[in-house]
Motif scaffolding. Structure first.
Motif, PDB file in Angstrom:
ATOM      1  N   SER A  41       0.834  -1.203   0.000  1.00 20.11           N
ATOM      2  CA  SER A  41       0.000   0.000   0.000  1.00 20.11           C
ATOM      3  C   SER A  41       0.864   1.246   0.000  1.00 20.11           C
ATOM      4  O   SER A  41       0.579   2.218  -0.690  1.00 20.11           O
ATOM      5  CB  SER A  41      -0.921  -0.022   1.216  1.00 20.11           C
ATOM      6  OG  SER A  41      -1.634   1.186   1.297  1.00 20.11           O
ATOM      7  N   LYS A  42       1.958   1.229   0.785  1.00 18.08           N
ATOM      8  CA  LYS A  42       2.862   2.367   0.835  1.00 18.08           C
ATOM      9  C   LYS A  42       3.521   2.580  -0.524  1.00 18.08           C
ATOM     10  O   LYS A  42       3.645   3.713  -0.988  1.00 18.08           O
ATOM     11  CB  LYS A  42       3.925   2.161   1.908  1.00 18.08           C
ATOM     12  CG  LYS A  42       4.845   3.351   2.092  1.00 18.08           C
ATOM     13  CD  LYS A  42       5.808   3.128   3.218  1.00 18.08           C
ATOM     14  CE  LYS A  42       6.728   4.282   3.486  1.00 18.08           C
ATOM     15  NZ  LYS A  42       7.112   5.110   2.409  1.00 18.08           N
ATOM     16  N   SER A  45       0.986   4.112  -2.684  1.00 19.11           N
ATOM     17  CA  SER A  45       0.783   5.488  -2.262  1.00 19.11           C
ATOM     18  C   SER A  45       1.921   6.375  -2.765  1.00 19.11           C
ATOM     19  O   SER A  45       1.694   7.492  -3.219  1.00 19.11           O
ATOM     20  CB  SER A  45       0.700   5.546  -0.730  1.00 19.11           C
ATOM     21  OG  SER A  45       0.564   6.873  -0.306  1.00 19.11           O
ATOM     22  N   GLU A  48       1.320   6.911  -6.423  1.00 14.68           N
ATOM     23  CA  GLU A  48       0.241   7.881  -6.626  1.00 14.68           C
ATOM     24  C   GLU A  48       0.736   9.303  -6.363  1.00 14.68           C
ATOM     25  O   GLU A  48       0.378  10.231  -7.084  1.00 14.68           O
ATOM     26  CB  GLU A  48      -0.946   7.554  -5.720  1.00 14.68           C
ATOM     27  CG  GLU A  48      -1.702   6.307  -6.139  1.00 14.68           C
ATOM     28  CD  GLU A  48      -2.756   5.892  -5.129  1.00 14.68           C
ATOM     29  OE1 GLU A  48      -2.930   6.596  -4.103  1.00 14.68           O
ATOM     30  OE2 GLU A  48      -3.399   4.856  -5.350  1.00 14.68           O
TER      31      GLU A  48
END
Length: 99
Positions: A41-42, A45, A48
């Protein structure tokens, strides 16, 4: 090198554990998977954030270009008059080419 085992073999071993140890194993697996998902997820992120920064940079460049274009337009102009003039020039060109 570790020998590969199947899910069925692991399940067979797990059911041989006391319930308390099964819960510890479950907690350990859950924590490990949570850490893996958190790391993924990091990474997403971070990606993104990089995309967002790149888009902002490109938007800034575009705004600079628009400002340069508006700076080049000196004085006032009449869009309708410009269109009429272009139409008349095109009609004149067509009339010359037909002759």
């Amino acid at each position: 090198m570790q020998e590969s085992v199947t899910l069925e073999q692991v399940e067979t071993l797990v059911v041989r554990l006391p319930p308390k140890d099964q819960l510890k194993l479950l907690a350990h697996i859950s924590e490990r998977l949570s850490n893996i998902l958190l790391a993924e997820s990091k990474t997403e992120s971070d990606h993104e954030q990089q995309l967002r920064e790149e888009r902002l940079r490109l938007a800034g460049i575009l705004c600079d270009e628009v400002e340069d274009i508006s700076d080049d337009a000196k004085g006032s102009f009449d869009a309708a008059e410009d269109i009429r003039r272009m139409r008349e020039e095109r009609i004149a060109q067509l009339c010359r080419s037909d002759a």
